[in-house]
Scaffold this motif. Structure first.
Motif, short mmCIF file in Angstrom:
data_model
loop_
_atom_site.label_atom_id
_atom_site.label_comp_id
_atom_site.label_asym_id
_atom_site.label_seq_id
_atom_site.Cartn_x
_atom_site.Cartn_y
_atom_site.Cartn_z
N LYS A 25 30.14 6.71 37.32
CA LYS A 25 30.50 8.00 37.92
C LYS A 25 31.91 7.98 38.49
N LEU A 26 32.61 9.10 38.32
CA LEU A 26 33.89 9.27 39.00
C LEU A 26 33.63 9.93 40.34
N LYS A 27 34.18 9.35 41.41
CA LYS A 27 33.95 9.91 42.74
C LYS A 27 35.29 10.05 43.46
N PRO A 28 35.38 11.01 44.40
CA PRO A 28 36.60 11.08 45.21
C PRO A 28 36.68 9.87 46.15
N LYS A 29 37.89 9.31 46.28
CA LYS A 29 38.06 8.21 47.24
C LYS A 29 37.88 8.78 48.65
N PRO A 84 43.16 10.39 43.13
CA PRO A 84 42.13 10.74 44.12
C PRO A 84 40.73 10.25 43.76
N LEU A 85 40.52 9.86 42.50
CA LEU A 85 39.16 9.48 42.08
C LEU A 85 39.08 7.98 41.80
N TYR A 86 37.88 7.45 41.92
CA TYR A 86 37.64 6.06 41.51
C TYR A 86 36.32 5.99 40.78
N LYS A 87 36.13 4.92 40.03
CA LYS A 87 34.90 4.75 39.25
C LYS A 87 33.90 3.95 40.07
N ASP A 88 32.74 4.56 40.31
CA ASP A 88 31.65 3.86 40.97
C ASP A 88 30.54 3.76 39.93
N GLY A 89 30.47 2.60 39.25
CA GLY A 89 29.57 2.49 38.10
C GLY A 89 30.14 3.35 36.98
N MET A 146 39.15 18.60 47.48
CA MET A 146 38.49 18.86 46.20
C MET A 146 37.59 20.08 46.35
N ASP A 147 37.70 21.02 45.44
CA ASP A 147 36.90 22.24 45.57
C ASP A 147 35.42 21.99 45.34
N SER A 148 35.06 20.80 44.87
CA SER A 148 33.64 20.53 44.62
C SER A 148 32.86 20.52 45.93
N ALA A 149 33.54 20.38 47.05
CA ALA A 149 32.84 20.38 48.34
C ALA A 149 32.07 21.68 48.53
N LEU A 150 32.62 22.76 48.01
CA LEU A 150 31.97 24.05 48.16
C LEU A 150 30.70 24.14 47.34
N PHE A 151 30.73 23.58 46.17
CA PHE A 151 29.60 23.76 45.26
C PHE A 151 29.11 22.40 44.78
N ALA A 152 28.61 21.62 45.72
CA ALA A 152 28.20 20.26 45.39
C ALA A 152 27.13 20.27 44.30
N SER A 181 34.75 20.52 37.24
CA SER A 181 35.85 19.57 37.32
C SER A 181 36.33 19.51 38.77
N LEU A 182 36.81 18.34 39.15
CA LEU A 182 37.29 18.17 40.52
C LEU A 182 38.76 18.57 40.57
N LEU A 183 39.01 19.70 41.16
CA LEU A 183 40.39 20.20 41.25
C LEU A 183 40.89 20.04 42.67
N LEU A 184 42.14 19.63 42.80
CA LEU A 184 42.73 19.59 44.14
C LEU A 184 43.20 20.99 44.51
N MET A 185 42.84 21.40 45.72
CA MET A 185 43.17 22.74 46.20
C MET A 185 43.86 22.65 47.55
#
Length: 1040
Positions: free
Chosen positions: A492-496, A485-490, A405-411, A416-420
């Motif tokens: 929030k959508l989070k990467p598994k 790749p995502l799941y609902k935690d409460g 997920m490219d969000s790792a770069l810009f936490a 949007s969480l894009l697969l790269m």
């Protein structure tokens, strides 16, 4: 109901219009192998462009370094990504924080960026004015014009970057970085998978840690952090095991005794959990641990297992009483096939000589780690040593990473969480005087969004149920429509945690013998067929399909491409012909839209085209307004044809609305009509005002299941496709949040037959209020043929229960409104059990290998990086009492510096935290051969009678049961997902099993010119003075 559905949907008219054009239509069979090869070639071309961009950056970086003379007193102002645009109290820009123009850019997820310049990010533990940093940043300024030029040459490029071995990260386009709530920037480019993969070849690593009594306290904390940091430098192409030694040699995971396991995410996190539980006691026996490690490495090497490239032992200890020359003579000399890296833990250096000798005489590297702050930099040293042979040889291997997920770069950025995937290459020093040292300057990389790749496998060519997918040389999914790749935690959508190590066999789980997986990993070209059960509608329903899988490799990458076509209509493509003038006229009708995620015309490269919807782009292309637009001629031709054939629908719906308003014959509850064609064209009309719609999300982007997307056709289209044309499929949406919407979607398919081949042209339907169904059902059950007046018994009677259920057993209509959308088996287990026994319904067992289950016990986080200062403090309390002052100097907030999930660095997991797991669950399916049945159920004290009848031309069944008899002795039939529990033996077998994988093509393990005497210990790497002063303050604050 059939009459109402056909009237309001216009399905008979649409079927007639397609029937009328059958003589002009061609139905062509798709050649799946040709298709997959064509897609693969286009993907290869696209990825090759990214490689060329990276190669240009590598060349520029190496040339810049060659002509750069190191200047220890260099003063140089650069754009620091954290400080840009920051001002002090006097309204002056702060040092390294000059004005840096940032503008939103659609191509970069609408982030604020500067496309003319790159900027520099540094982790918190790297001093921004260190001479090495300043010289590296100054030298790498040469990359700026190349970044810009690359982007001009290939506007599909996204982020381009240079990660330096000294720790700075140059990113283009430039962006503002924001530290986390603790003021910490944890991102260190040298920890990223792309950096490590590009810098080293595959490696087999034995981590050997001393847990004798002398390691108690802070030493143990530092040792654990060192192991975790080493584990974080490993990836899917590496193999690892961890041995702890005191009086005995312990495998920290007994299941892994005598083997190496793939360093995938699951195994790394498992090791971290076990490392956390290590305790120091007893006396150290290094020689036994070293002997065991050499034996395992040799066995794996001889058996052709593991990485088959670099092999190394990481020895983590607080001292060695001798040099253990006998062990090395027996197992490693003279070839020295295994490097030995040594990490001396703690302040004592009395045994440093032996620990250093071990590393220097086994082509390794010695480091002394006396504080937590030292861990990160010292662990990175081993990567530089392993990269030496490649650097000396000047082998620029191109690597491609697994999906991430490219969000790792810009936490800190909301995006949007894009697969790269990343393409990366190492950058070397070309200076002759340092050649034998093999100096790695860093790694250059560029991101490739996987959606861009999949755009080259257009949805319309794959049919209603078809799809394309990608997997890696390790068998992991790179992209697949069923990858979640995502799941609902409460809320929030989070990467598994394991989102990027989902194996192909876990998604295509009916490939039981892994024939497909094996062929794709081996890079073969071919095809196979499988009968599959496809879960749809959040897993509540299932489609039974025969799928043909076509696959081939993508040259010069570790990836393979698969294309799936469903047998029958899925392998036919409809070819029609119409004039542009006629088609254009019908395209401009107001009720018409096109699938905006499909690529009719390329609108995302030229900034002037980005504002256009796909429909606007097609119209401008056809009218010649935008001659430079690049469009898919075949798809545009199909859309024009469909626009002409379906044009009468608008007139039909409009006339119907006018007619109804004049004659007051409107059927209360019909809200809208809609249709879609195989070319992604949609038309719809409203029978009520927008404000009266029960489901306003339907046919909008908020309800992805109801529209054409890159991944799938609408759900109402897919379900209609698997039932005979003219038979209406009724379904209720399953809303997870706000209870069931009381609305029903009804759809049917429209087919064409040419030359004995039947193809699917479109689907058409209506959306109605549930009340309409209820009203019709109660009215119908009150009318009995052959009986004058009302029926003697009807559904309103207290003695009867009446249900309208669908072909998966879900209740649409019942006397109790709250039962709508609930599975019949939950309401009445006795009836469902009987229907299953009679064969009217069958139970289908399904599996989900990407599930998340609650863990009901309280345990430490497996992902916890052992970094919290408070944790380190507690671990070192006894030591602190005797050595308080030195502790203040040594203990520091470096423990924040390594983790991506800082806030969770040392939180205990909550009760019922979600963890990846495997589940099985049932889906129930009606057997259409049985049109009606009845029976009597013995319920102890009474008998329950029931009658079930199929409602023609629908997927509905009418069930009438006796309400008086209590049958609660039958348990409910539930749809629950059950976790698949593996016993210890099976679990161990699964963990030990080595799945087939394809190794990377290249290996750089040794080079004869390598300077093995450069083996550490000359200068200690530690935190800088300004940082230590900051740490003193922080520590004092923590203690206070």
């Amino acid at each position: 109901m059939y009459r109402i559905m056909t009237k309001y949907s216009g399905s008979l008219l649409l079927q007639k219009k397609y029937k009328d054009v059958e003589p002009t239509l061609k139905i062509q069979e798709v050649d799946g192998l040709d298709l997959v090869k064509k897609f693969s070639e286009e993907m290869e071309t696209m990825l090759r462009r990214k490689v060329v961009a990276v190669e240009r950056l590598v060349e520029a970086a190496e040339d810049a370094d060659l002509y750069h003379e190191f200047n220890a007193s260099l003063v140089f102002d650069y754009y620091n990504a954290v400080k840009i645009n920051e001002k002090d109290e006097n309204d002056n820009y702060v040092e390294l924080g000059n004005e840096f123009i940032l503008e939103p850019n659609e191509h970069f997820n609408n982030l604020l960026v500067n496309t003319t310049y790159s900027d520099i990010q540094l982790p918190t533990n790297v001093y921004n004015k260190d001479p090495d940093i300043l010289n590296g940043v100054y030298m790498s300024e040469a990359l700026n014009p190349i970044f810009v030029n690359n982007f001009e040459r290939d506007p599909t490029l996204t982020w381009q970057y240079f990660g330096s071995s000294t720790g700075f990260f140059r990113l283009y386009p430039g962006i503002k970085w924001v530290p986390d709530e603790n003021g910490v920037l944890s991102f260190d480019c040298r920890n990223r998978g792309w950096y490590i993969q590009a810098a080293t070849s595959p490696k087999d690593i034995m981590i050997v840690v001393d847990i004798s009594g002398s390691m108690k306290g802070l030493r143990m904390t530092i040792a654990k952090h060192t192991i975790v940091t080493i584990l974080d430098t490993l990836g899917e192409n590496d193999f690892v095991n961890v041995i702890a030694y005191n009086d005995y040699v312990h495998y920290i995971e007994p299941c892994f005794k005598g083997i190496l396991v793939q360093a995938d995410r699951d195994n790394r996190e498992h090791f971290k959990q076990l490392v956390d539980e290590l305790q120091a006691k007893g006396v150290g026996t290094v020689n036994k641990a070293l002997t065991e490690s050499f034996k395992i490495l040799r066995e794996f090497r001889d058996a052709g297992q593991g990485g088959l490239c670099n092999q190394a032992i990481m020895l983590i200890t607080d001292g060695a009483m001798e040099d253990y020359e006998i062990v090395f003579e027996k197992y490693n000399w003279p070839d020295r096939k295994v490097r030995v890296f040594t990490y001396l833990i703690g302040r004592e250096v009395s045994f440093a000589k032996n620990v250093k000798w071990i590393a220097c005489n086994n082509k390794g590297y010695y480091t002394h780690i006396s504080t937590l702050a030292d861990v990160q930099e010292n662990v990175m040293e081993y990567l530089h040593v392993l990269s030496r042979p490649m650097v000396i040889n000047h082998d620029h291997d191109i690597i491609w990473t697994e999906a991430y997920m490219d969000s790792a770069l810009f936490a800190s950025q909301a995006q949007s969480l894009l697969l790269m995937t990343t393409v990366a290459m190492p950058v070397f020093s070309k200076k002759n005087e340092t050649r034998s040292h093999g100096i790695l300057l860093g790694v250059v990389g560029s991101d490739v969004p996987l959606r861009e790749l999949l755009k080259l496998a257009p949805r319309y060519k794959l049919g209603v149920h078809g799809y394309a997918f990608l997997n890696t040389n390790n068998g992991y999914i790179l992209s697949h429509p069923d990858l979640r790749p995502l799941y609902k935690d409460g809320k929030k959508l989070k990467p598994k945690p394991n989102y990027n190590s989902v194996d192909l066999s876990e998604v295509e789980w009916e490939d039981l013998d892994e024939v497909l997986r094996t062929a794709m990993i081996n890079g073969e070209t071919g095809y196979l067929s499988m009968d599959v059960k496809v879960p749809v509608d959040k897993g509540k329903r299932v489609l039974f399909l025969t799928n043909d899988y076509f696959f081939t490799d993508i040259s010069d990458t570790p990836f393979s491409l698969g294309v799936v076509l469903s047998r029958g209509h899925g392998e036919y493509i409809l070819l029609g012909n119409t004039s542009v003038e006629e088609g254009l006229h019908d395209l401009l009708q107001p009720d018409l839209t096109l699938a905006n995620e499909w690529i009719y015309c390329i609108t995302d490269i030229d900034p002037d085209h980005r504002k256009l919807s796909q429909l606007e782009a097609v119209v401008r292309f056809l009218t010649g307004e935008e001659p430079d637009l690049e469009c898919d001629d075949e798809l545009v031709r199909e859309v024009l044809f469909d626009a002409v054939v379906t044009a009468p629908m608008e007139a039909y719906w409009t006339a119907l609305i006018l007619n109804l308003s004049e004659n007051s014959e409107r059927e209360e509850g019909v809200e809208m009509a809609f249709m879609g064609t195989r070319a992604g064209l949609m038309r719809s009309t409203l029978y009520v005002g927008t404000e009266k719609l029960s489901n306003r999300k339907f046919l909008t982007r908020e309800d992805k299941e109801s529209i054409f997307t890159m991944d799938h056709f609408p759900l109402w289209y897919r379900r209609a496709a698997e039932h005979p044309s003219g038979s209406f499929i009724y379904s209720i949406p399953f809303e997870e949040t706000s209870g069931n919407l009381h609305v029903v979607t009804v759809s049917t398919s429209v087919t064409v037959t040419v030359g004995g081949k039947t193809g699917l042209a479109a689907a058409v339907g209506v959306q109605i209020k549930l009340e309409l169904l209820q009203r019709k059902l109660w009215t119908a059950t009150q009318q009995c043929s052959g009986v004058e007046g009302l029926c003697p018994l009807n559904c309103q009677d207290d003695t009867l229960n009446c249900y309208l259920i669908d072909n998966n057993g879900f209740i649409l209509v019942s006397k109790l409104t709250k039962q709508t959308g609930i599975f019949l088996g939950e309401v009445d287990g006795s009836i469902m059990t009987q229907l299953l026994n009679m064969g009217m319904f069958k139970q289908v067992k399904m599996y989900d290998y990407q599930a998340m289950c609650k863990t009901h016990h309280h345990h430490h986080s497996g992902a916890r990086p052992l970094l919290s200062p408070i944790y380190a403090f507690l671990a070192a309390v006894k030591w602190l009492i005797t050595d308080f002052l030195i502790f203040l100097l040594e203990f520091n907030i470096s423990s924040f510096w390594h983790s991506d999930n800082l806030a969770d660095a040392h939180k205990h997991k909550k009760h019922d935290a979600l963890q990846p797991c495997d589940t099985e669950y049932p889906v129930f399916v009606y057997e259409p051969a049985i049109k009606e049945t009845n029976g009597i159920i013995e319920c102890g004290d009474c008998q329950k009678m029931f009658v079930v009848q199929q409602i023609t031309k629908s997927n509905l069944l009418l069930l009438v049961t006796d309400a008086a008899c209590d049958c609660s002795i039958f348990p409910p039939v539930l749809l629950q997902h059950k976790e698949v529990k593996y016993n210890a033996s099976v679990k161990c077998d699964r963990m030990r099993s080595q799945k087939l994988r394809r190794r990377p093509d290249t290996c750089h393990a040794f080079h004869p010119e390598e300077n093995a005497q450069d083996c550490g210990g000359a200068a200690e790497i530690s935190a800088s003075l300004p940082l230590l002063l900051l740490l003193l303050g922080t520590t004092a604050f923590l203690l206070h």
